[in-house]
Write a protein that holds these residues in place. Structure first.
Motif, mmCIF file in Angstrom:
data_model
loop_
_atom_site.group_PDB
_atom_site.id
_atom_site.type_symbol
_atom_site.label_atom_id
_atom_site.label_comp_id
_atom_site.label_asym_id
_atom_site.label_seq_id
_atom_site.Cartn_x
_atom_site.Cartn_y
_atom_site.Cartn_z
ATOM 1 N N PHE A 92 1.051 -1.075 -0.207
ATOM 2 C CA PHE A 92 -0.182 -0.026 0.193
ATOM 3 C C PHE A 92 0.826 1.410 -0.277
ATOM 4 C CE2 PHE A 92 -4.031 -2.753 1.365
ATOM 5 C CZ PHE A 92 -4.794 -1.327 0.389
ATOM 6 N N HIS A 93 1.719 1.122 0.620
ATOM 7 C CA HIS A 93 3.082 2.967 0.889
ATOM 8 C C HIS A 93 4.072 2.283 -0.341
ATOM 9 C CE1 HIS A 93 2.352 4.538 4.543
ATOM 10 N NE2 HIS A 93 1.779 3.190 4.914
ATOM 11 N N GLU A 118 0.128 6.017 -4.650
ATOM 12 C CA GLU A 118 -0.146 6.977 -5.948
ATOM 13 C C GLU A 118 -1.240 6.154 -6.583
ATOM 14 O OE1 GLU A 118 1.717 9.627 -9.396
ATOM 15 O OE2 GLU A 118 2.725 9.968 -7.130
ATOM 16 N N THR A 119 -0.576 5.145 -7.230
ATOM 17 C CA THR A 119 -0.864 4.057 -8.226
ATOM 18 C C THR A 119 -2.850 4.032 -7.699
ATOM 19 O OG1 THR A 119 0.831 3.988 -9.318
ATOM 20 C CG2 THR A 119 -1.021 2.578 -9.930
ATOM 21 N N ILE A 120 -2.107 3.088 -6.353
ATOM 22 C CA ILE A 120 -3.581 2.819 -6.002
ATOM 23 C C ILE A 120 -4.828 3.783 -5.755
ATOM 24 C CG2 ILE A 120 -4.089 1.598 -4.037
ATOM 25 C CD1 ILE A 120 -2.087 0.640 -3.390
ATOM 26 N N PHE A 172 -6.552 6.659 0.978
ATOM 27 C CA PHE A 172 -7.140 5.750 1.645
ATOM 28 C C PHE A 172 -5.783 5.620 3.079
ATOM 29 C CE2 PHE A 172 -3.488 3.951 -0.503
ATOM 30 C CZ PHE A 172 -2.276 3.288 -0.083
ATOM 31 N N LYS A 173 -6.139 5.358 4.698
ATOM 32 C CA LYS A 173 -5.220 5.358 5.389
ATOM 33 C C LYS A 173 -5.658 3.954 5.789
ATOM 34 C CE LYS A 173 -4.985 7.956 10.203
ATOM 35 N NZ LYS A 173 -5.153 8.877 10.381
ATOM 36 N N ILE A 174 -4.185 3.601 6.369
ATOM 37 C CA ILE A 174 -4.400 2.551 6.959
ATOM 38 C C ILE A 174 -4.538 3.088 8.588
ATOM 39 C CG2 ILE A 174 -2.900 0.247 8.289
ATOM 40 C CD1 ILE A 174 -1.347 0.275 5.577
ATOM 41 N N GLU A 175 -5.607 2.566 9.302
ATOM 42 C CA GLU A 175 -6.097 2.981 10.636
ATOM 43 C C GLU A 175 -5.623 2.130 11.674
ATOM 44 O OE1 GLU A 175 -7.921 5.359 11.720
ATOM 45 O OE2 GLU A 175 -8.548 6.518 9.615
#
Length: 405
Positions: free
Chosen positions: A20-21, A25-27, A35-38
């Motif tokens: 994800f990190h 940008e692509t995702i 998005f945010k990993i909470e």
């Protein structure tokens, strides 16, 4: 903004986080939103998490589930419990879950699919079968109305690596198992791999997608690779065959039936060329004949990549596989097996052959005993090592005739 939760932070969970990190940008461009990993649920809080750029880290389930209202949860714990309870909780609430947990899916997938349907959400498990190969979502999306009457494949990278080394370099089982453990392909306890549970789980999952129903697990027979002896490998080489752990399932009288077992595969068969830790899946159907997929079958990066892609597909596509009520059944074919008979078991095997009227197509002599090629035989009644035989039987037997002459 999409809010993400991650259950488990071992090799796969960390791989999802990193993916994800690394491709944020692509995702976000694909999703059309940020998005945010909470939060991340971990087993050991003492491990160094200093490199984490975001996400509340906790070892407490209650704290994790109440921390936020998640839009998607990635389950990377493994095993049945507590993974089942956690997954059931989110699906019941209507929160989608993406999993790579093949043991859970094969054992409780029917219940969790029903939970997802009742909750108006989805349960994604692309990453549970064949690593980087997008076979599950190919069946759910690209082949959503294509009739499949049989599925066959090499579904475990560890044993495929071991068998490749045993055949091509004539190495012993114990030697290649130790090396597989040293290379990280096999666990310190390799039972799931060498006793074929891993491939068995995957075949159950594939069968559900291909045939539209969860199999009765008693109808999927399982044999491990631990009984393969050096002289079995020598016979395979003499016949021009590769030894592979093959999963094979089909519809028969409306029920899913299958087997996971070591097999002799003729050199001109597609699966004979799949070596090392690579996996392969072959789909058979009236409209597609044979459709083959191959790629890396193991590794944290490959599995994490499949989980993220599974999430992105489900975010953009609401459909699922539709299996026709009148599903085609696999064509009747003669079944050939290889039975290895040593001096101690000769009497038992001869009695079995006489009692069941077994047709012995060919008997291949070896200093350790004999290898019988048998046709349509009740091999389940034998305690001796038995291998399925795939390929042109005339070519295989003629290879033996050339050797003998």
């Amino acid at each position: 903004m999409l809010k993400i939760g991650i259950l488990g932070f071992g090799t796969v969970g960390k791989g999802v986080y990193d993916r994800f990190h690394r491709t944020r940008e692509t995702i976000e461009r694909q999703l059309g939103e940020s998005f945010k990993i909470e939060a991340i649920l971990v087993k050991d809080r003492q491990k160094d998490r200093a490199s984490l750029e975001e996400g509340f880290v906790t070892t407490d389930w209650e704290e994790f589930k109440n921390h936020h209202s998640y839009d998607i949860v990635f389950e990377a714990i493994g095993g049945i419990e507590p993974a089942y309870s956690y997954t059931n909780h989110f699906l019941t609430q209507g929160t989608p879950v993406i999993s790579a947990n093949k043991k859970l899916i094969a054992s409780r997938g029917e219940e969790l699919d029903a939970c997802a349907q009742a909750g108006g959400t989805f349960y994604g498990y692309e990453a549970a079968v064949a690593g980087a190969i997008p076979i599950i979502n190919a069946l759910r999306a690209t082949l959503s109305t294509t009739s499949i009457d049989r599925v066959r494949g090499i579904l475990n990278g560890t044993t495929n690596y071991m068998l490749t080394e045993m055949i091509q370099k004539e190495r012993s089982f114990a030697d290649v198992l130790l090396e597989a453990q040293q290379l990280g392909y096999a666990e310190s306890d390799p039972t799931d791999d060498i006793e074929s549970y891993d491939a068995w789980y995957k075949l159950i999952i594939l069968s559900r997608l291909c045939f539209g129903k969860w199999a009765d697990t008693e109808q999927i027979t399982r044999y491990g690779v631990s009984e393969i002896e050096n002289w079995h490998v020598e016979v395979a080489n003499e016949l021009g065959c590769q030894v592979k752990l093959i999963g094979d399932a089909k519809l028969e009288d409306g029920e899913v039936r299958g087997i996971v077992s070591p097999a002799f595969v003729a050199g001109d068969e597609l699966l004979a060329s799949i070596n090392g830790v690579v996996n392969a899946v072959v789909l058979y159907g009236e409209d597609i004949d044979q459709l083959s997929f191959a790629g890396p079958g193991a590794g944290g990066a490959a599995t994490a990549n499949s989980m993220v892609e599974d999430f992105i597909l489900h975010s953009r596509y609401d459909g699922d596989r539709v299996v026709a009520e009148e599903q085609h059944e696999a064509k009747e074919e003669s079944s050939y097996s290889m039975v290895f008979v040593n001096q101690a078991s000769y009497g038992e095997c001869l009695h079995w052959a006489e009692a069941y009227g077994v047709e012995i197509v060919e008997s291949i002599p070896h200093s350790e005993g004999e290898a019988w090629i048998v046709k349509n035989a009740a091999v389940d009644e034998l305690s001796q090592p038995v291998y399925q035989l795939y390929g042109n039987i005339q070519r295989i037997t003629s290879a033996n005739e050339v050797k003998v002459s």
